[in-house]
Design a protein around this motif. Structure first.
Motif, PDB file in Angstrom:
ATOM      1  N   SER A  38       0.835  -1.202   0.000  1.00 47.57           N
ATOM      2  CA  SER A  38       0.000   0.000   0.000  1.00 47.57           C
ATOM      3  C   SER A  38       0.874   1.258   0.000  1.00 47.57           C
ATOM      4  CB  SER A  38      -0.915  -0.019   1.212  1.00 47.57           C
ATOM      5  OG  SER A  38      -1.644   1.181   1.294  1.00 47.57           O
ATOM      6  N   ALA A  39       1.924   1.257   0.791  1.00 47.60           N
ATOM      7  CA  ALA A  39       2.829   2.414   0.856  1.00 47.60           C
ATOM      8  C   ALA A  39       3.545   2.605  -0.492  1.00 47.60           C
ATOM      9  CB  ALA A  39       3.832   2.232   1.979  1.00 47.60           C
ATOM     10  N   ALA A  40       3.979   1.493  -1.111  1.00 54.20           N
ATOM     11  CA  ALA A  40       4.657   1.584  -2.411  1.00 54.20           C
ATOM     12  C   ALA A  40       3.696   2.102  -3.480  1.00 54.20           C
ATOM     13  CB  ALA A  40       5.220   0.219  -2.795  1.00 54.20           C
ATOM     14  N   HIS A  41       2.447   1.647  -3.432  1.00 56.14           N
ATOM     15  CA  HIS A  41       1.438   2.094  -4.397  1.00 56.14           C
ATOM     16  C   HIS A  41       1.170   3.597  -4.246  1.00 56.14           C
ATOM     17  CE1 HIS A  41      -1.966   1.839  -7.074  1.00 56.14           C
ATOM     18  NE2 HIS A  41      -2.763   2.385  -6.131  1.00 56.14           N
ATOM     19  N   LYS A  42       1.060   4.066  -3.015  1.00 58.30           N
ATOM     20  CA  LYS A  42       0.847   5.493  -2.772  1.00 58.30           C
ATOM     21  C   LYS A  42       2.031   6.327  -3.258  1.00 58.30           C
ATOM     22  CE  LYS A  42      -2.337   5.120   1.117  1.00 58.30           C
ATOM     23  NZ  LYS A  42      -2.521   5.352   2.554  1.00 58.30           N
ATOM     24  N   LYS A  43       3.219   5.794  -3.073  1.00 59.41           N
ATOM     25  CA  LYS A  43       4.428   6.495  -3.508  1.00 59.41           C
ATOM     26  C   LYS A  43       4.445   6.616  -5.035  1.00 59.41           C
ATOM     27  CE  LYS A  43       9.371   6.472  -2.633  1.00 59.41           C
ATOM     28  NZ  LYS A  43      10.483   5.756  -2.008  1.00 59.41           N
ATOM     29  N   ARG A  44       4.077   5.541  -5.742  1.00 59.93           N
ATOM     30  CA  ARG A  44       4.018   5.569  -7.213  1.00 59.93           C
ATOM     31  C   ARG A  44       2.962   6.573  -7.686  1.00 59.93           C
ATOM     32  NH1 ARG A  44       4.523  -0.054  -6.752  1.00 59.93           N
ATOM     33  NH2 ARG A  44       2.278  -0.303  -7.024  1.00 59.93           N
ATOM     34  N   GLN A  45       1.807   6.589  -7.013  1.00 62.67           N
ATOM     35  CA  GLN A  45       0.755   7.535  -7.392  1.00 62.67           C
ATOM     36  C   GLN A  45       1.209   8.988  -7.193  1.00 62.67           C
ATOM     37  OE1 GLN A  45      -2.709   6.318  -5.124  1.00 62.67           O
ATOM     38  NE2 GLN A  45      -3.624   5.344  -6.932  1.00 62.67           N
ATOM     39  N   LYS A  46       1.896   9.257  -6.096  1.00 61.86           N
ATOM     40  CA  LYS A  46       2.404  10.615  -5.859  1.00 61.86           C
ATOM     41  C   LYS A  46       3.384  11.030  -6.954  1.00 61.86           C
ATOM     42  CE  LYS A  46       1.964  10.999  -0.838  1.00 61.86           C
ATOM     43  NZ  LYS A  46       2.680  11.123   0.429  1.00 61.86           N
ATOM     44  N   LYS A  47       4.266  10.093  -7.362  1.00 58.76           N
ATOM     45  CA  LYS A  47       5.233  10.389  -8.421  1.00 58.76           C
ATOM     46  C   LYS A  47       4.511  10.669  -9.735  1.00 58.76           C
ATOM     47  CE  LYS A  47       9.375   7.985  -6.823  1.00 58.76           C
ATOM     48  NZ  LYS A  47      10.325   6.912  -7.108  1.00 58.76           N
ATOM     49  N   GLN A  48       3.470   9.881 -10.053  1.00 58.98           N
ATOM     50  CA  GLN A  48       2.720  10.101 -11.287  1.00 58.98           C
ATOM     51  C   GLN A  48       2.010  11.452 -11.257  1.00 58.98           C
ATOM     52  OE1 GLN A  48       0.147   6.694 -11.564  1.00 58.98           O
ATOM     53  NE2 GLN A  48       1.638   5.495 -12.734  1.00 58.98           N
ATOM     54  N   LYS A  49       1.399  11.811 -10.128  1.00 57.27           N
ATOM     55  CA  LYS A  49       0.725  13.104 -10.012  1.00 57.27           C
ATOM     56  C   LYS A  49       1.722  14.249 -10.149  1.00 57.27           C
ATOM     57  CE  LYS A  49      -3.168  11.607  -7.175  1.00 57.27           C
ATOM     58  NZ  LYS A  49      -3.795  11.668  -5.850  1.00 57.27           N
ATOM     59  N   LEU A  50       2.889  14.092  -9.535  1.00 56.58           N
ATOM     60  CA  LEU A  50       3.917  15.128  -9.621  1.00 56.58           C
ATOM     61  C   LEU A  50       4.382  15.303 -11.066  1.00 56.58           C
ATOM     62  CD1 LEU A  50       5.729  17.139  -8.114  1.00 56.58           C
ATOM     63  CD2 LEU A  50       7.394  15.288  -7.857  1.00 56.58           C
ATOM     64  N   ARG A  51       4.620  14.202 -11.788  1.00 52.42           N
ATOM     65  CA  ARG A  51       5.018  14.273 -13.198  1.00 52.42           C
ATOM     66  C   ARG A  51       3.944  14.974 -14.025  1.00 52.42           C
ATOM     67  NH1 ARG A  51       6.241   8.395 -13.620  1.00 52.42           N
ATOM     68  NH2 ARG A  51       8.090   8.210 -12.374  1.00 52.42           N
ATOM     69  N   LEU A  52       2.661  14.631 -13.782  1.00 54.01           N
ATOM     70  CA  LEU A  52       1.562  15.244 -14.521  1.00 54.01           C
ATOM     71  C   LEU A  52       1.488  16.740 -14.263  1.00 54.01           C
ATOM     72  CD1 LEU A  52      -0.923  14.752 -16.335  1.00 54.01           C
ATOM     73  CD2 LEU A  52      -2.247  14.440 -14.242  1.00 54.01           C
ATOM     74  N   VAL A  53       1.604  17.139 -12.995  1.00 51.87           N
ATOM     75  CA  VAL A  53       1.562  18.562 -12.649  1.00 51.87           C
ATOM     76  C   VAL A  53       2.736  19.304 -13.293  1.00 51.87           C
ATOM     77  CG1 VAL A  53       1.819  20.201 -10.732  1.00 51.87           C
ATOM     78  CG2 VAL A  53       0.232  18.282 -10.532  1.00 51.87           C
ATOM     79  N   LEU A  54       3.930  18.731 -13.242  1.00 55.25           N
ATOM     80  CA  LEU A  54       5.103  19.381 -13.845  1.00 55.25           C
ATOM     81  C   LEU A  54       4.965  19.479 -15.362  1.00 55.25           C
ATOM     82  CD1 LEU A  54       8.043  17.879 -11.741  1.00 55.25           C
ATOM     83  CD2 LEU A  54       7.101  20.191 -11.640  1.00 55.25           C
ATOM     84  N   THR A  55       4.424  18.448 -15.999  1.00 61.71           N
ATOM     85  CA  THR A  55       4.238  18.480 -17.453  1.00 61.71           C
ATOM     86  C   THR A  55       3.229  19.554 -17.846  1.00 61.71           C
ATOM     87  OG1 THR A  55       4.700  16.112 -17.564  1.00 61.71           O
ATOM     88  CG2 THR A  55       3.614  17.096 -19.461  1.00 61.71           C
TER      89      THR A  55
END
Length: 195
Positions: A38-55
């Motif tokens: 669950s922690a790893a999944h949340k970490k991946r989701q945060k990274k994806q959201k951060l990439r989307l916001v930066l893009t």
């Protein structure tokens, strides 16, 4: 008789990457707990959201920069704050005859005649009079000193171009030995007629 294979010593096994009695993938086969997944999944989701916001923010910055780069091309430029020099319009010093006599000549016609007179003088000719023929539209006839005929100009063409064409035609006729003419017509661009 064949010798039996020697067993590897335990100390040799410690140096190798394989451990005795274990598989190669042992480290990957460790079980993860549900909370770790669950922690790893949340970490991946945060990274994806951060990439989307930066893009998205990168695209927005690029579009805003492009707009600011193009905007000055389409906006009206400010006029300079200097006072333009006042040019005195040319006024004729020669006699001007309006055959229709429709009253006072418009200032644009007076200015055209004055400018053409100045252009003729600049080329060495002496204008005597200008006639606005009866029924003519935008035509002005110039009489020059020393020539029997007149030169037809039109007010929709620039005076410098018309006077230069008239000068060329006068020189052309002089080269052909023709000194007397009734008129030279330079009202049409790149054409000249004489009679």
């Amino acid at each position: 008789m064949e010798e039996a294979p020697k067993l590897a010593r335990r100390s040799a096994n410690k140096k190798s990457s394989l451990r005795s009695g274990r598989t190669i993938g042992e480290r990957r086969e460790r079980l993860e707990t549900a909370s770790e997944r669950s922690a790893a999944h949340k970490k991946r989701q945060k990274k994806q959201k951060l990439r989307l916001v930066l893009t998205i923010s990168g695209f927005v910055v690029a579009i805003v920069a492009a707009i600011f780069a193009i905007l000055p091309l389409f906006s009206e430029r400010e006029q300079p704050t200097y006072t333009p020099s006042v040019t005195v319009p040319y006024s004729p010093t020669i006699e001007v005859i309006d055959e229709d006599y429709s009253g006072e000549l418009p200032s644009s016609i007076k200015e055209y005649i004055g400018q053409a007179e100045a252009d003729f003088r600049e080329l060495g000719y002496t204008p005597v009079k200008a006639v606005i023929p009866s029924g003519a539209i935008r035509e002005v006839d110039f009489y020059l000193e020393g020539y029997t005929g007149f030169i037809k100009l039109i007010t929709t063409r620039g005076t410098a171009v018309s006077v230069e064409d008239a000068d060329r035609m006068i020189r052309y006729l002089a080269d052909k030995g023709i000194t007397n003419f009734t008129y030279i017509d330079v009202r049409i661009e790149r054409k000249a007629y004489w009679k």
